[in-house]
Every structure is written in structure tokens, then in C-alpha cells.
Design a protein around this motif. Sequence first.
Motif, short mmCIF file in Angstrom:
data_model
loop_
_atom_site.label_atom_id
_atom_site.label_comp_id
_atom_site.label_asym_id
_atom_site.label_seq_id
_atom_site.Cartn_x
_atom_site.Cartn_y
_atom_site.Cartn_z
N ALA A 1 -36.93 -62.64 -34.69
CA ALA A 1 -35.84 -63.38 -35.17
C ALA A 1 -35.89 -64.91 -35.35
O ALA A 1 -35.35 -65.49 -36.10
N ILE A 2 -36.60 -65.18 -34.16
CA ILE A 2 -36.65 -66.80 -34.10
C ILE A 2 -37.89 -67.46 -34.49
O ILE A 2 -38.51 -68.30 -34.10
N GLY A 3 -38.82 -66.38 -35.19
CA GLY A 3 -40.01 -66.79 -35.64
C GLY A 3 -41.13 -66.79 -34.73
O GLY A 3 -41.96 -67.36 -34.90
N ILE A 4 -41.14 -66.05 -33.96
CA ILE A 4 -42.34 -65.67 -33.03
C ILE A 4 -43.04 -64.58 -33.63
O ILE A 4 -42.37 -63.33 -33.57
N THR A 5 -44.14 -64.79 -34.07
CA THR A 5 -44.80 -63.63 -34.99
C THR A 5 -45.99 -63.13 -34.16
O THR A 5 -46.71 -62.21 -34.64
N CYS A 6 -46.42 -63.83 -33.13
CA CYS A 6 -47.71 -63.32 -32.52
C CYS A 6 -47.48 -61.69 -31.84
O CYS A 6 -46.62 -61.41 -31.69
N PRO A 7 -48.79 -61.16 -31.52
CA PRO A 7 -48.76 -59.88 -30.89
C PRO A 7 -47.94 -59.94 -29.50
O PRO A 7 -47.99 -61.02 -28.73
N ILE A 8 -47.30 -58.89 -29.20
CA ILE A 8 -46.31 -58.95 -27.97
C ILE A 8 -46.89 -57.70 -27.12
O ILE A 8 -46.74 -56.55 -27.77
N ILE A 9 -47.55 -57.86 -25.92
CA ILE A 9 -48.07 -56.74 -25.36
C ILE A 9 -47.09 -56.12 -24.04
O ILE A 9 -46.78 -57.01 -23.19
N PRO A 10 -46.82 -55.03 -24.19
CA PRO A 10 -45.71 -54.62 -23.05
C PRO A 10 -46.31 -54.69 -21.73
O PRO A 10 -47.43 -53.75 -21.81
N GLY A 11 -45.86 -54.88 -20.65
CA GLY A 11 -46.34 -54.92 -19.31
C GLY A 11 -45.49 -53.62 -18.51
O GLY A 11 -44.38 -53.65 -18.48
N LEU A 12 -46.28 -52.74 -18.12
CA LEU A 12 -45.73 -51.38 -17.26
C LEU A 12 -45.96 -51.44 -15.92
O LEU A 12 -47.40 -51.52 -15.67
N LYS A 13 -45.38 -50.92 -15.00
CA LYS A 13 -45.69 -50.54 -13.51
C LYS A 13 -45.06 -49.34 -13.37
O LYS A 13 -43.80 -49.32 -13.33
N PRO A 14 -45.81 -48.33 -12.82
CA PRO A 14 -44.77 -47.15 -12.51
C PRO A 14 -44.56 -47.34 -11.01
O PRO A 14 -45.08 -47.70 -10.25
N ILE A 15 -43.28 -46.81 -10.67
CA ILE A 15 -42.76 -46.81 -9.07
C ILE A 15 -43.75 -45.73 -8.44
O ILE A 15 -43.87 -44.56 -8.86
N SER A 16 -43.98 -46.21 -7.28
CA SER A 16 -44.88 -45.43 -6.42
C SER A 16 -44.58 -45.09 -5.06
O SER A 16 -45.10 -44.41 -4.47
N THR A 17 -43.49 -45.84 -4.78
CA THR A 17 -42.66 -45.27 -2.99
C THR A 17 -41.22 -45.55 -3.40
O THR A 17 -40.77 -46.13 -4.27
N LYS A 18 -40.69 -44.91 -2.45
CA LYS A 18 -39.32 -45.10 -2.39
C LYS A 18 -38.62 -46.51 -2.23
O LYS A 18 -37.68 -46.68 -2.86
N LYS A 19 -39.23 -47.13 -1.32
CA LYS A 19 -38.90 -48.54 -1.22
C LYS A 19 -38.84 -49.44 -2.59
O LYS A 19 -38.15 -50.19 -2.48
N GLN A 20 -39.78 -49.08 -3.28
CA GLN A 20 -39.66 -49.97 -4.52
C GLN A 20 -38.45 -49.97 -5.35
O GLN A 20 -38.29 -50.85 -6.04
N VAL A 21 -37.74 -48.99 -4.93
CA VAL A 21 -36.18 -49.01 -5.74
C VAL A 21 -35.55 -50.41 -5.42
O VAL A 21 -34.71 -51.10 -6.12
N VAL A 22 -35.69 -50.89 -4.21
CA VAL A 22 -35.12 -52.09 -3.57
C VAL A 22 -36.34 -53.20 -3.82
O VAL A 22 -35.88 -54.51 -4.45
N SER A 23 -37.55 -53.03 -3.70
CA SER A 23 -38.22 -54.46 -3.77
C SER A 23 -38.90 -54.88 -5.00
O SER A 23 -38.90 -55.80 -5.18
N ILE A 24 -38.85 -53.57 -6.15
CA ILE A 24 -39.46 -54.10 -7.35
C ILE A 24 -38.27 -55.18 -7.79
O ILE A 24 -38.44 -56.46 -8.47
N PRO A 25 -36.85 -54.74 -7.80
CA PRO A 25 -35.74 -55.73 -8.52
C PRO A 25 -35.91 -57.10 -7.71
O PRO A 25 -35.80 -58.22 -8.26
N ARG A 26 -36.13 -56.96 -6.43
CA ARG A 26 -36.09 -58.34 -5.54
C ARG A 26 -37.30 -59.17 -5.96
O ARG A 26 -37.08 -60.34 -6.24
N THR A 27 -38.33 -58.48 -5.92
CA THR A 27 -39.55 -59.30 -6.10
C THR A 27 -39.87 -59.77 -7.62
O THR A 27 -39.92 -60.95 -8.03
N PHE A 28 -39.36 -58.90 -8.67
CA PHE A 28 -39.83 -59.17 -10.00
C PHE A 28 -38.55 -59.35 -10.81
O PHE A 28 -38.62 -59.95 -12.09
#
Length: 317
Positions: A227-254
Amino acid sequence: MKVTEYLEKSDKPLVSFETIPPLKGKGIQALFDVLDPLMEFKPPFINVTYHRSDYIYKKTEIDTFRKVVVRKRPGTVGICAAIMNKYGVDAVPHLICGGFTRDTTEDALIDLNYLGVNNVLLLRGDSLHSESHFRAESGGHDYAYQLIEQVVKMNKGIYLADELRGAAPTDFCIGVAGYPEKHFEAPNRKTDLKYLKQKIDAGGHYIVTQMFFDNNQFFEFVKNCRAIGITCPIIPGLKPISTKKQVVSIPRTFKVDLPEDLAEAIDACKDNAAARQVGKEWCIAQSKELIDFGVPCIHYYTMGRVSTFVDIAREIF
Ligand code: FAD
């Protein structure tokens, strides 16, 4: 070849992986152990993160503290050369503003150019643990768009020294970071998008996003970019959760949200193996939906761990 050329030439979605340099002292085999199993999926390019030095305070024998510089994961440039040598796959080094002056940035780009690396992902970098907010090096860049401007100038043969005439132009394809849930320092999404557009207008060729766990965030982000005129490719970045602790550490870190369903499912897991299974299934479902949406590539943040990605990529690619 450049990332944008891979994206243009492929008639199906591509897969790319982001890896981190091994901890200092581990040796290059630690990196190959991560990458060897991923070669099955023929990634056209592999990103290598950049980790700057930080300061820590070490206790001395006389109970005072001494400030020491620590760099845990050096070697980004050497790793890129090793990847290109061993696998014949293009490497995309991350280059940051933090810790670099304009001069040391120029030298780093000259090294990359000599090595035949012609892709870079340009970033500002985060603040050091010892800082409350990001501080540019004296004579360095405050924001990623200024680093992009420097690389664009080098691509035109314009180096820093005025007296350098007719310098050999570099030919870097430039990736930049985007944040579907907004960068945590930005006051709102609209402002963050305005600055993302500034990076593309400055010469960024494509966007790789921060990780997200709710595809609707990405769909909305792409819509707002367009909508604001950015026409370049947009690549989504994904990371699977792999430990129970990441429910807290991923939001805090990223600084990203986890959808309620995902957070509750991980919380209910009895151990990390169960959490890894839930995280993997979630990531596979996200990947499938993103491909249906028409993304040109999916970028997986491996963070040096590999077996889950092999399972995910086997389902998707
Ligand atoms: P910028 O685009 O400069 O934006 C930083 C903040 O400033 C944002 O809030 C933005 O809205 C605001 N802003 C931008 N321009 C202006 C302006 N002109 N005026 C006022 N405000 C402005 N970090 C590493 O250290 N090493 C890595 O290898 C690395 N790899 C990454 C890979 C990806 C795909 C992503 C998404 C992030 C990565 N990071 C890495 C983290 C990144 O360095 C941080 O998120 C950093 O805080 C912001 O970097 P940026 O390039 O997005 O900054």
C-alpha cells in the motif's frame, strides 16, 4: 548469483537457511555438522549472522571488576568463504552498523568483494548488553538505511576517500530486515513501515522478515508494504519452537508475540521433546499456508540446530 536473480528465475518457492557462526574455539566442523544435512534441500543461498563484541565485567583476584571485551561468535566472513568453497552455495553475510565505522565497513565490503561474495543483508544491529540503547560507533551509521547508502555508492564505484577516482565498483545485492509485528523501538507500525520504505528507496533489493508465529501478521505486513509502494520481494522468516522455555525466551529476545493456541500447547507439553513436536507441526502448517499465499522463498532461522529443519523441509520442499 544474486538473491534477487534466484528469486526471479525460480518458478517454485525457494528455501533458505540462516546459520550462526560456531562459538569461538569450536572449529569449522561444528558449522558443517549443521549445514551438511540441509544440503539435501539445495538451498540457493545461506545467510550467516554477524555477532559483534560485547563487554563483560570479570571479577579479579582482589574482588574488583575488570571490563573485558568478549566476542563469542567471530568468523562471519571466513564462514561465508567456507560455505561457498565446500558446498558451491552462495553465502549472504550479515553486515551491521554497530561496532563499525564507515571506514571499517568499506574494508569489510572490499574483503567480501575479493572473495566473490555479492550478496549482503544490511542491518543496524542491536544495542550491546551493556548499553540501554543502540549507540553507533563514532564515524559509523545510526541506521541501516545509511549503511545501504554506503553500499549503493560502492556499487557505483564511489568509495569514501574523495581522491579515489575510477575505483572498481562492487556489485552487491542488498537485503534488509522487516518486522511484521513492528520493530520494538518504533512508536507504531506506520512509522516503522515508513523507515522500511526508506531502506528500499535507499537501494534495498528485498526484505527478509523477523520471525513470526501468526501468518496473519505477515499477510497484513505485506498488504501494508504494498500500500505504501514497497514492491520488492518479501521473504518470510520462520523459526520453530524447540523447547518449553522458548515460550518465554523468544518473545523476550525477539520482541514477537506467540499466538495463544501455540503458547498453551507448548505449556501443556510434558518435556522438550513434546514441545519440539508441537513447534515443528506449527512451523509446517505456517510454511504450507505461506506457500499457498505465494511467497517467493521461506527463510528458516536454524540458530545452529538442524534436525527439526530437516523434518520441516522434507514436508515442504
Ligand atoms: P533499522 O532499519 O535501522 O531500524 C532500527 C529502528 O530505527 C527501527 O525502530 C526503525 O523504525 C527506526 N528507524 C529506522 N530508520 C530511522 C530513521 N531514519 N529515523 C528514525 N528512526 C528510524 N542483528 C545482528 O546483530 N546480527 C545479525 O546478523 C542480525 N541478523 C538479522 C536478520 C534479520 C532477518 C532480522 C530481522 C534481524 C537481524 N538482526 C541481526 C537484528 C537487527 O540488527 C535488530 O533487529 C536491530 O535492532 C534493527 O536492525 P534494522 O536493520 O532493522 O534497523
